[in-house]
Motif scaffolding. Structure first.
Motif, PDB file in Angstrom:
ATOM      1  N   ALA A   1       8.280  27.419  37.516  1.00  0.00           N
ATOM      2  CA  ALA A   1       8.601  28.833  37.311  1.00  0.00           C
ATOM      3  C   ALA A   1       7.500  29.487  36.501  1.00  0.00           C
ATOM      4  N   SER A   2       7.134  30.709  36.911  1.00  0.00           N
ATOM      5  CA  SER A   2       6.114  31.465  36.173  1.00  0.00           C
ATOM      6  C   SER A   2       6.823  32.344  35.148  1.00  0.00           C
ATOM      7  N   LEU A   3       6.385  32.238  33.883  1.00  0.00           N
ATOM      8  CA  LEU A   3       7.032  32.981  32.796  1.00  0.00           C
ATOM      9  C   LEU A   3       6.150  34.128  32.323  1.00  0.00           C
ATOM     10  N   GLU A   4       6.795  35.123  31.698  1.00  0.00           N
ATOM     11  CA  GLU A   4       6.049  36.258  31.106  1.00  0.00           C
ATOM     12  C   GLU A   4       6.341  36.327  29.615  1.00  0.00           C
TER      13      GLU A   4
ATOM     14  N   MET B   1      16.961  35.576  35.452  1.00  0.00           N
ATOM     15  CA  MET B   1      17.051  34.953  36.779  1.00  0.00           C
ATOM     16  C   MET B   1      16.454  33.542  36.729  1.00  0.00           C
ATOM     17  N   THR B   2      15.277  33.444  36.096  1.00  0.00           N
ATOM     18  CA  THR B   2      14.595  32.141  36.005  1.00  0.00           C
ATOM     19  C   THR B   2      15.470  31.128  35.272  1.00  0.00           C
ATOM     20  N   ARG B   3      16.176  31.581  34.245  1.00  0.00           N
ATOM     21  CA  ARG B   3      17.046  30.673  33.501  1.00  0.00           C
ATOM     22  C   ARG B   3      18.142  30.118  34.411  1.00  0.00           C
TER      23      ARG B   3
ATOM     24  N   ILE C   1       6.094  30.268  23.548  1.00  0.00           N
ATOM     25  CA  ILE C   1       7.476  29.887  23.866  1.00  0.00           C
ATOM     26  C   ILE C   1       7.574  28.419  23.471  1.00  0.00           C
ATOM     27  N   GLY C   2       8.468  28.117  22.516  1.00  0.00           N
ATOM     28  CA  GLY C   2       8.478  26.773  21.943  1.00  0.00           C
ATOM     29  C   GLY C   2       7.119  26.477  21.363  1.00  0.00           C
ATOM     30  N   LYS C   3       6.553  25.303  21.705  1.00  0.00           N
ATOM     31  CA  LYS C   3       5.223  24.948  21.177  1.00  0.00           C
ATOM     32  C   LYS C   3       4.107  25.378  22.128  1.00  0.00           C
ATOM     33  N   TYR C   4       4.474  26.036  23.224  1.00  0.00           N
ATOM     34  CA  TYR C   4       3.485  26.375  24.260  1.00  0.00           C
ATOM     35  C   TYR C   4       3.006  27.815  24.191  1.00  0.00           C
ATOM     36  N   ARG C   5       1.746  28.044  24.597  1.00  0.00           N
ATOM     37  CA  ARG C   5       1.202  29.388  24.769  1.00  0.00           C
ATOM     38  C   ARG C   5       1.246  29.683  26.265  1.00  0.00           C
TER      39      ARG C   5
ATOM     40  N   ASN D   1       6.720  23.593  34.571  1.00  0.00           N
ATOM     41  CA  ASN D   1       7.514  22.727  35.446  1.00  0.00           C
ATOM     42  C   ASN D   1       8.835  22.372  34.747  1.00  0.00           C
ATOM     43  N   SER D   2       9.706  21.642  35.457  1.00  0.00           N
ATOM     44  CA  SER D   2      11.056  21.354  34.927  1.00  0.00           C
ATOM     45  C   SER D   2      10.989  20.686  33.551  1.00  0.00           C
ATOM     46  N   LYS D   3      10.052  19.769  33.378  1.00  0.00           N
ATOM     47  CA  LYS D   3       9.967  19.021  32.109  1.00  0.00           C
ATOM     48  C   LYS D   3       9.701  19.980  30.950  1.00  0.00           C
ATOM     49  N   ARG D   4       8.732  20.881  31.159  1.00  0.00           N
ATOM     50  CA  ARG D   4       8.388  21.839  30.090  1.00  0.00           C
ATOM     51  C   ARG D   4       9.493  22.874  29.912  1.00  0.00           C
ATOM     52  N   LEU D   5      10.143  23.264  31.017  1.00  0.00           N
ATOM     53  CA  LEU D   5      11.239  24.249  30.904  1.00  0.00           C
ATOM     54  C   LEU D   5      12.378  23.664  30.066  1.00  0.00           C
TER      55      LEU D   5
END
Ligand SMILES: Cc1cc2nc3c(=O)[nH]c(=O)nc-3n(C[C@H](O)[C@H](O)[C@H](O)COP(=O)(O)OP(=O)(O)OC[C@H]3O[C@@H](n4cnc5c(N)ncnc54)[C@H](O)[C@@H]3O)c2cc1C
Ligand code: FES
Length: 274
Positions: free
Chosen positions: A218-221, A201-203, A236-240, A249-253
């Protein structure tokens, strides 16, 4: 480790003060924890179920020193928690992660399943500051629509409910009314969309907000063990997700879109569908 993180990360034992059945699979637990009671909407805690496991849960509400979480029974730990009653011992660490950024303009919240829990907490905060607050809430069926009654007085107009089987509200998925709303231009233009729910849904929410150039948070799990950025199981990617998120936020998504709603790390470290 800083003193602040040490205090946040120290396990505190507490007792369940109340259990509320939301529907056949979901219950809300309230307990006292001074530190998590200071959490901002979007933050999460690690809840220890003695002798079973420790799991990440979004903070759904705080009041004084009381904290509430809403939990869906999906597996071993959540099944044990669902069997626990008032007075049962639990452990708490947190609050962890970042939080949603309040926006005082025309905002829309999109929640699916238990993802509605942190958005209810956010809606309570935004109700007094946002110019216009709208909510789209989606579920598979009527019984799974959470918090409709609590959301109604917080929103500028009644929340738009969708069910996949058509047992309540519109018979469609939550992103369908979002598409219609985003297509409306002019006065109704949204200043911010907030989302939390199943990652597919978030995608779709991300794709639509990108198309209509509206900012999204968006909050991710992800699977989580430490909750404080050490173990790497929530990458997820380079992020924890536990430390850099859970709110993206949109930039990180955009940076993680190749994994968003597609894949994540499983408990054995191998990639599994998200
Ligand atoms: C930041 C964050 C906030 C969350 N907020 C909520 C919430 O408010 N309410 C709620 O009901 N659930 C929430 N979850 C999901 C919740 O943590 C899992 O449902 C729970 O850990 C499942 O444990 P289990 O032993 O019952 O299930 P398992 O038998 O372990 O697995 C069942 C399913 O849950 C997923 N899962 C298992 N362990 C974890 C874990 N440690 N982290 C994430 N997913 C996991 C698995 O992928 C599997 O699909 C959140 C997860 C994260 C990361
Ligand atoms: S849960 Fe360990 S790094 Fe995020």
């Amino acid at each position: 480790m800083s003193d602040k993180l040490t205090a946040t990360n120290t396990l505190r034992t507490t007792q369940i003060e109340s259990v509320k059945t939301e529907n056949s699979t979901t219950k809300t637990y309230t307990f006292t924890d001074k530190q998590c009671a200071k959490a901002k909407p979007g933050q999460f805690l690690m809840l220890w179920i003695p002798q079973i496991d420790e799991i990440p849960l979004s903070i759904m509400n705080t009041e004084g020193t009381s904290v509430s979480v809403t939990v869906k029974n999906v597996g071993d730990a959540t099944r044990h928690l669902h069997s626990m009653k008032r007075g049962g011992n639990i452990g708490v660490r947190g609050p962890f992660g970042n939080h949603f950024t309040p926006n005082s303009g025309n905002v829309l919240l999109v929640g699916g399943g238990t993802g509605t829990a942190p958005l209810l907490y956010l809606a309570k905060q935004l109700a007094t500051t946002a110019k216009r607050l709208s909510f789209i809430i989606g579920a598979k069926t009527r019984n799974e629509l959470l918090f409709l009654n609590q959301l109604e007085p917080l929103c500028t107009e009644p929340p738009t409910a969708t069910t996949e089987d058509g047992t309540y509200g519109l018979k469609c998925i939550a992103t369908q009314p979002l598409e219609t709303l985003l297509a409306k231009k002019g006065k109704q233009k949204l200043d911010m969309v907030y989302a939390c729910g199943p990652e597919r849904m978030t995608r779709q929410v991300f794709n639509l907000t990108e198309k209509h150039r509206v900012p999204l948070e968006a909050s991710l799990e992800r699977l989580m063990r430490c909750g404080i950025g050490i173990c790497g199981s929530c990458m997820i990617g380079k992020y924890r997700v536990c430390k850099d998120g859970p709110v993206f936020n949109s930039k990180r998504l955009r940076e993680v879109k190749d994994e968003l709603g597609i894949s994540k790390l499983g408990f054995d470290g191998n990639r599994i569908p998200a």
